[in-house]
Design an enzyme around this catalytic site. Structure first.
Site, PDB file in Angstrom:
ATOM      1  CG  HIS A   3      -1.999  -1.080   1.150  1.00  0.00           C
ATOM      2  ND1 HIS A   3      -2.476  -1.598  -0.020  1.00  0.00           N
ATOM      3  CD2 HIS A   3      -2.675  -1.725   2.144  1.00  0.00           C
ATOM      4  CE1 HIS A   3      -3.393  -2.524   0.243  1.00  0.00           C
ATOM      5  NE2 HIS A   3      -3.529  -2.636   1.531  1.00  0.00           N
ATOM      6  CE1 TYR A  36      -9.624  -1.860   6.320  1.00  0.00           C
ATOM      7  CE2 TYR A  36     -10.108  -4.072   7.115  1.00  0.00           C
ATOM      8  CZ  TYR A  36      -9.198  -3.121   6.711  1.00  0.00           C
ATOM      9  OH  TYR A  36      -7.865  -3.428   6.701  1.00  0.00           O
ATOM     10  CG  HIS A  58      -7.820  -0.687   2.399  1.00  0.00           C
ATOM     11  ND1 HIS A  58      -8.466  -1.526   3.273  1.00  0.00           N
ATOM     12  CD2 HIS A  58      -6.701  -1.342   2.013  1.00  0.00           C
ATOM     13  CE1 HIS A  58      -7.745  -2.625   3.429  1.00  0.00           C
ATOM     14  NE2 HIS A  58      -6.673  -2.538   2.668  1.00  0.00           N
ATOM     15  CG  ASP A  79      -5.526 -10.450   1.671  1.00  0.00           C
ATOM     16  OD1 ASP A  79      -5.773  -9.595   0.814  1.00  0.00           O
ATOM     17  OD2 ASP A  79      -4.652 -10.305   2.552  1.00  0.00           O
ATOM     18  CD  GLU A 127      -8.166  -3.682  -0.452  1.00  0.00           C
ATOM     19  OE1 GLU A 127      -7.003  -3.327  -0.657  1.00  0.00           O
ATOM     20  OE2 GLU A 127      -8.445  -4.666   0.256  1.00  0.00           O
TER      21      GLU A 127
END
Ligand code: BGC
Length: 376
Positions: free
Chosen positions: A133, A204, A202, A274, A339
């Site tokens: 990131h 959540y 990003h 992920d 994302e």
């Protein structure tokens, strides 16, 4: 007045009426601005509230982050459906990119190295052996310049040549606008030297409400026939693998928890989901990438994007140590991220869609978070 005169006056009146209605249609959402505190060096940080009468979203200039999104359930009851903090202090501590714009390069770059125009660049290592990131101080940890625009806020950040190891002065602009059910994020950028970039948001999400438990009962659909498998350090191997017959097949809706603990090497490596899904839509065409549904509240989230990929991350590394808005505890798998992005480590994979940007080129990507509800 002559017949011609009447026609001209009539045409002018119609023109003004149309302009007026276009203007009122445009500025439908109420946008307000307030202070969100100060950085340790005294730099002021602001927070913008966007309210279109149905949804309210708050965006801060620190990391261009979405702080909260209040959205109604199927009975009209509102809840904040993203993880976040009440104050700037929460974001200044150790936290996993809540709501942030991630850059200059979202997700991982293997061993923090890539070569561009024959020159090798080195980036800070901040995730095992890799860069994650954008490095130690990515776009999530800087204060963006904010200004109100119709229905939203525009945020701009100049990342200097050499910042976190990346070449070129890169000016990035992110426009958040809220109209009806849609929170639209429009990204643009220009550079004065060849560079690489991969900007994403990003957030959540927990459609039952932030801090209300895990997201394992949410139903997910991802419009992707392939994904990019990773090695043990979560770097793509380069393979574009079919999802068919794997726990990664979300082409039809599946409950997230159904296969999240499957005996599958890729699931083991990520401790859940992920991974980067390779979206089926034609390159650059704004299309539905994913649809999430939470059965109890009835809330839905549709994610539309022009990007070629989406990282579906199930908050595997949340561990209950962070307390967010209203003191809510953020437990493992208490949220998911979608994302939208280019594939991780693209600068080291010439076969992946390019993430290079050259002087004179305009980077432009759009992602829409579309909020809705479904009857029981
Ligand atoms: C990454 C995860 C990481 C998370 C928070 C996601 O985009 O893929 O591996 O833990 O961000 O840092």
């Amino acid at each position: 007045m002559s017949a011609k005169g009447i026609r001209v006056t009539g045409a002018i009146a119609v023109f003004f009426m149309l302009t007026l209605s276009a203007m009122t249609m445009e500025a439908k959402t109420k946008v307000t601005e307030a202070s969100f505190g100060k950085m340790p060096d005294g730099t002021p940080v602001d927070i913008y509230t966007l309210n279109d009468g149905k949804i309210e979203a708050r965006i801060t200039t620190y990391g261009a982050r979405i702080v909260s999104i209040d959205a109604p359930d199927r009975n009209g009851k509102k809840a904040d459906i993203v993880l976040g903090f009440d104050s700037l202090e929460g974001y200044l501590g150790n936290e996993p990119y809540f709501g942030a714009i991630v850059g200059r390069y979202g997700n991982r770059i293997a061993k923090g190295k890539f070569t561009l125009d024959g020159k090798t660049y080195s980036l800070p290592i901040n995730d095992g052996p890799n860069t994650l990131h954008g490095g130690r101080k990515g776009f999530d940890k800087v204060v963006w310049k904010g200004k109100q625009i119709p229905n939203g806020v525009e945020l701009t950040y100049l990342s200097k040549d050499g910042e976190q190891g990346f070449p070129g002065n890169l000016t990035s602009t992110v426009r958040y606008t809220l109209v009806g059910d849609d929170l639209k994020i429009e990204y643009s950028a220009t550079t004065d030297k060849d560079t690489v970039l991969n900007l994403t948001n990003h957030s959540y999400f927990n459609l039952a409400g932030q801090g209300s438990g895990d997201i394992l009962q949410h139903v997910m659909q991802i419009n992707a026939s392939h994904f990019t498998p990773v090695d043990a350090t979560l770097i793509p191997t380069g393979e574009i693998a079919p999802v068919e017959g794997t726990p990664f097949d979300f082409r039809t809706p599946h409950v997230i928890g159904e296969r999240i603990n499957a005996d599958n090497q890729q699931i083991h490596r990520a401790h859940g989901y992920d991974d980067n899904w390779v979206l089926d839509h034609p390159a650059g065409k704004l299309s539905v990438a994913a649809i999430a549904y939470e059965p109890n509240s009835g809330r839905t989230l549709e994610v539309l994007t022009t990007q070629p990929g989406v990282q579906f991350y199930t908050g595997n590394f949340l561990d209950g140590t962070l307390k967010g808005i209203d003191g809510k505890v953020y437990n493992r798998r208490g949220a998911f991220c979608l994302e939208t992005q280019h594939y991780p480590d693209s600068p080291n994979h010439p076969s992946f869609p390019t993430t290079e940007l050259k002087p004179g080129q305009q980077y432009h990507q759009v992602t829409i978070f579309r909020f809705g509800t479904r009857a029981k």
